[in-house]
Design a protein around this motif. Structure first.
Motif, PDB file in Angstrom:
ATOM      1  N   SER A 135      15.187  -0.636   8.036  1.00 37.26           N
ATOM      2  CA  SER A 135      16.174  -1.491   7.712  1.00 37.26           C
ATOM      3  C   SER A 135      15.611  -2.498   6.720  1.00 37.26           C
ATOM      4  O   SER A 135      14.295  -2.769   7.003  1.00 37.26           O
ATOM      5  CB  SER A 135      16.881  -2.023   8.867  1.00 37.26           C
ATOM      6  OG  SER A 135      15.913  -2.935   9.558  1.00 37.26           O
ATOM      7  N   ARG A 136      16.642  -3.552   6.414  1.00 36.23           N
ATOM      8  CA  ARG A 136      15.852  -4.640   5.484  1.00 36.23           C
ATOM      9  C   ARG A 136      14.927  -5.377   6.313  1.00 36.23           C
ATOM     10  O   ARG A 136      14.066  -5.883   6.050  1.00 36.23           O
ATOM     11  CB  ARG A 136      17.155  -5.315   4.834  1.00 36.23           C
ATOM     12  CG  ARG A 136      16.814  -6.537   4.149  1.00 36.23           C
ATOM     13  CD  ARG A 136      17.933  -7.080   3.698  1.00 36.23           C
ATOM     14  NE  ARG A 136      17.759  -8.329   2.668  1.00 36.23           N
ATOM     15  CZ  ARG A 136      17.860  -8.246   1.561  1.00 36.23           C
ATOM     16  NH1 ARG A 136      18.235  -7.079   1.040  1.00 36.23           N
ATOM     17  NH2 ARG A 136      17.751  -9.168   1.007  1.00 36.23           N
ATOM     18  N   SER A 137      15.574  -5.988   7.679  1.00 37.22           N
ATOM     19  CA  SER A 137      14.876  -6.777   8.472  1.00 37.22           C
ATOM     20  C   SER A 137      13.489  -6.049   8.946  1.00 37.22           C
ATOM     21  O   SER A 137      12.605  -6.895   9.101  1.00 37.22           O
ATOM     22  CB  SER A 137      15.877  -7.023   9.713  1.00 37.22           C
ATOM     23  OG  SER A 137      16.190  -6.109  10.291  1.00 37.22           O
ATOM     24  N   ALA A 138      13.593  -4.749   9.118  1.00 41.34           N
ATOM     25  CA  ALA A 138      12.390  -4.086   9.461  1.00 41.34           C
ATOM     26  C   ALA A 138      11.217  -4.246   8.315  1.00 41.34           C
ATOM     27  O   ALA A 138       9.923  -4.215   8.650  1.00 41.34           O
ATOM     28  CB  ALA A 138      12.588  -2.687   9.973  1.00 41.34           C
ATOM     29  N   ILE A 139      11.632  -3.993   7.305  1.00 38.98           N
ATOM     30  CA  ILE A 139      10.840  -3.991   5.945  1.00 38.98           C
ATOM     31  C   ILE A 139      10.042  -5.467   6.114  1.00 38.98           C
ATOM     32  O   ILE A 139       8.905  -5.509   5.891  1.00 38.98           O
ATOM     33  CB  ILE A 139      11.576  -3.508   4.404  1.00 38.98           C
ATOM     34  CG1 ILE A 139      11.882  -1.967   4.513  1.00 38.98           C
ATOM     35  CG2 ILE A 139      10.796  -4.065   3.357  1.00 38.98           C
ATOM     36  CD1 ILE A 139      12.854  -1.848   3.597  1.00 38.98           C
TER      37      ILE A 139
ATOM     38  N   MET B  95       6.217  -6.549   6.796  1.00 37.77           N
ATOM     39  CA  MET B  95       5.645  -7.211   5.478  1.00 37.77           C
ATOM     40  C   MET B  95       4.910  -8.591   5.976  1.00 37.77           C
ATOM     41  O   MET B  95       3.705  -8.934   5.645  1.00 37.77           O
ATOM     42  CB  MET B  95       6.646  -7.684   4.445  1.00 37.77           C
ATOM     43  CG  MET B  95       7.035  -6.679   3.366  1.00 37.77           C
ATOM     44  SD  MET B  95       8.086  -7.066   2.021  1.00 37.77           S
ATOM     45  CE  MET B  95       7.899  -8.606   1.792  1.00 37.77           C
ATOM     46  N   ALA B  96       5.583  -9.386   6.926  1.00 35.53           N
ATOM     47  CA  ALA B  96       4.848 -10.487   7.578  1.00 35.53           C
ATOM     48  C   ALA B  96       3.982 -10.210   8.539  1.00 35.53           C
ATOM     49  O   ALA B  96       2.891 -10.801   8.569  1.00 35.53           O
ATOM     50  CB  ALA B  96       6.064 -11.195   8.404  1.00 35.53           C
ATOM     51  N   ALA B  97       3.842  -9.011   9.047  1.00 33.81           N
ATOM     52  CA  ALA B  97       2.754  -8.508  10.020  1.00 33.81           C
ATOM     53  C   ALA B  97       1.680  -7.778   8.933  1.00 33.81           C
ATOM     54  O   ALA B  97       0.684  -7.545   9.518  1.00 33.81           O
ATOM     55  CB  ALA B  97       3.378  -7.373  10.954  1.00 33.81           C
TER      56      ALA B  97
ATOM     57  N   PHE C 139       3.046  -3.713   5.272  1.00 34.27           N
ATOM     58  CA  PHE C 139       3.928  -2.927   4.363  1.00 34.27           C
ATOM     59  C   PHE C 139       3.693  -3.603   3.360  1.00 34.27           C
ATOM     60  O   PHE C 139       3.339  -4.734   3.099  1.00 34.27           O
ATOM     61  CB  PHE C 139       5.454  -3.143   4.776  1.00 34.27           C
ATOM     62  CG  PHE C 139       6.487  -2.457   4.346  1.00 34.27           C
ATOM     63  CD1 PHE C 139       6.619  -1.076   4.722  1.00 34.27           C
ATOM     64  CD2 PHE C 139       7.265  -2.761   3.029  1.00 34.27           C
ATOM     65  CE1 PHE C 139       7.564  -0.067   4.057  1.00 34.27           C
ATOM     66  CE2 PHE C 139       8.068  -2.000   2.244  1.00 34.27           C
ATOM     67  CZ  PHE C 139       8.160  -0.632   2.814  1.00 34.27           C
ATOM     68  N   PRO C 140       3.857  -2.748   1.894  1.00 39.17           N
ATOM     69  CA  PRO C 140       3.407  -3.340   0.855  1.00 39.17           C
ATOM     70  C   PRO C 140       4.451  -4.460   0.311  1.00 39.17           C
ATOM     71  O   PRO C 140       5.776  -4.454   0.425  1.00 39.17           O
ATOM     72  CB  PRO C 140       3.537  -2.258  -0.206  1.00 39.17           C
ATOM     73  CG  PRO C 140       3.884  -1.090   0.693  1.00 39.17           C
ATOM     74  CD  PRO C 140       4.086  -1.511   2.267  1.00 39.17           C
ATOM     75  N   ARG C 141       3.746  -5.482  -0.147  1.00 35.94           N
ATOM     76  CA  ARG C 141       4.946  -6.711  -0.633  1.00 35.94           C
ATOM     77  C   ARG C 141       5.222  -6.252  -1.958  1.00 35.94           C
ATOM     78  O   ARG C 141       4.703  -5.622  -2.853  1.00 35.94           O
ATOM     79  CB  ARG C 141       3.895  -8.033  -0.900  1.00 35.94           C
ATOM     80  CG  ARG C 141       3.428  -8.524   0.528  1.00 35.94           C
ATOM     81  CD  ARG C 141       3.063  -9.903   0.425  1.00 35.94           C
ATOM     82  NE  ARG C 141       2.949 -10.284   1.588  1.00 35.94           N
ATOM     83  CZ  ARG C 141       3.995 -10.997   2.194  1.00 35.94           C
ATOM     84  NH1 ARG C 141       5.206 -10.895   1.771  1.00 35.94           N
ATOM     85  NH2 ARG C 141       3.919 -11.799   3.532  1.00 35.94           N
ATOM     86  N   PRO C 142       6.528  -6.761  -2.550  1.00 35.11           N
ATOM     87  CA  PRO C 142       6.772  -6.611  -3.536  1.00 35.11           C
ATOM     88  C   PRO C 142       6.294  -7.336  -4.808  1.00 35.11           C
ATOM     89  O   PRO C 142       5.574  -8.261  -4.358  1.00 35.11           O
ATOM     90  CB  PRO C 142       8.433  -7.032  -3.452  1.00 35.11           C
ATOM     91  CG  PRO C 142       8.223  -7.921  -2.433  1.00 35.11           C
ATOM     92  CD  PRO C 142       7.186  -7.621  -1.523  1.00 35.11           C
ATOM     93  N   GLN C 143       6.502  -7.089  -5.998  1.00 39.67           N
ATOM     94  CA  GLN C 143       5.891  -7.993  -7.011  1.00 39.67           C
ATOM     95  C   GLN C 143       7.122  -8.887  -7.545  1.00 39.67           C
ATOM     96  O   GLN C 143       8.311  -8.412  -7.434  1.00 39.67           O
ATOM     97  CB  GLN C 143       5.922  -6.892  -8.332  1.00 39.67           C
ATOM     98  CG  GLN C 143       4.536  -6.043  -8.151  1.00 39.67           C
ATOM     99  CD  GLN C 143       4.093  -5.413  -9.456  1.00 39.67           C
ATOM    100  OE1 GLN C 143       5.068  -4.660  -9.865  1.00 39.67           O
ATOM    101  NE2 GLN C 143       2.952  -5.635  -9.895  1.00 39.67           N
ATOM    102  N   GLN C 144       6.781 -10.126  -7.823  1.00 41.87           N
ATOM    103  CA  GLN C 144       7.827 -11.227  -8.353  1.00 41.87           C
ATOM    104  C   GLN C 144       8.068 -10.797  -9.822  1.00 41.87           C
ATOM    105  O   GLN C 144       7.211 -10.901 -10.571  1.00 41.87           O
ATOM    106  CB  GLN C 144       7.167 -12.571  -8.091  1.00 41.87           C
ATOM    107  CG  GLN C 144       8.299 -13.650  -8.295  1.00 41.87           C
ATOM    108  CD  GLN C 144       9.250 -13.682  -7.209  1.00 41.87           C
ATOM    109  OE1 GLN C 144       8.918 -13.713  -6.078  1.00 41.87           O
ATOM    110  NE2 GLN C 144      10.406 -14.312  -7.824  1.00 41.87           N
ATOM    111  N   LEU C 145       9.338 -10.731 -10.113  1.00 43.51           N
ATOM    112  CA  LEU C 145       9.672 -10.507 -11.505  1.00 43.51           C
ATOM    113  C   LEU C 145      10.276 -11.641 -12.052  1.00 43.51           C
ATOM    114  O   LEU C 145      10.824 -12.729 -11.272  1.00 43.51           O
ATOM    115  CB  LEU C 145      10.483  -9.327 -11.690  1.00 43.51           C
ATOM    116  CG  LEU C 145       9.936  -7.891 -11.240  1.00 43.51           C
ATOM    117  CD1 LEU C 145      10.687  -6.841 -11.375  1.00 43.51           C
ATOM    118  CD2 LEU C 145       8.554  -7.671 -12.097  1.00 43.51           C
ATOM    119  N   ALA C 146      10.770 -11.890 -13.130  1.00 48.71           N
ATOM    120  CA  ALA C 146      11.336 -13.182 -13.683  1.00 48.71           C
ATOM    121  C   ALA C 146      12.804 -13.397 -12.778  1.00 48.71           C
ATOM    122  O   ALA C 146      13.401 -12.395 -12.357  1.00 48.71           O
ATOM    123  CB  ALA C 146      11.789 -12.796 -15.124  1.00 48.71           C
TER     124      ALA C 146
END
Length: 106
Positions: A36-40, A44-46, A49-56
């Motif tokens: 789920s979104r919250s599990a992702i 990530m906080a733990a 899980f891979p962090r996303p890339q910040q785009l424009a």
């Protein structure tokens, strides 16, 4: 380009997705991982899980290659699935809960 062809690789801006390693939206990541979104975001906080890339414009996307690598690193779910009730068996009712400190009505 007006003829519908794509840009050559050297003309792509830095950080642009390629066909071999596309960017994924959160919904694509959810479908791909089964999380789920919250599990992702909890993972990530733990740091698991891979962090996303910040785009424009505040847009974030995950690289397919990072999600695939994360999935490969996960242990097999062997016996992690809950048991399936036998055919025709009635499911167990949920336990009843009472609010503490309140007398029962007689």
């Amino acid at each position: 380009m007006p003829d519908g062809s794509t840009f050559p690789m050297e003309a792509l801006p830095v950080g642009t997705s390629t066909a071999s390693d596309p960017f994924l939206r959160i919904r694509d990541v959810q479908v791909d991982t089964g999380l789920s979104r919250s599990a992702i975001y909890r993972r990530m906080a733990a740091g698991t899980f891979p962090r996303p890339q910040q785009l424009a414009g505040g847009v974030v996307r995950w690289r397919r290659s990072k999600i695939d690598a994360w999935k490969e690193a996960q242990p097999e779910a062997g016996g992690a699935m809950p048991p399936v009730p036998a055919q025709g068996a009635a499911p167990e009712p949920p336990p009843t809960r009472r609010r503490p400190g309140r007398p029962r009505a007689s």
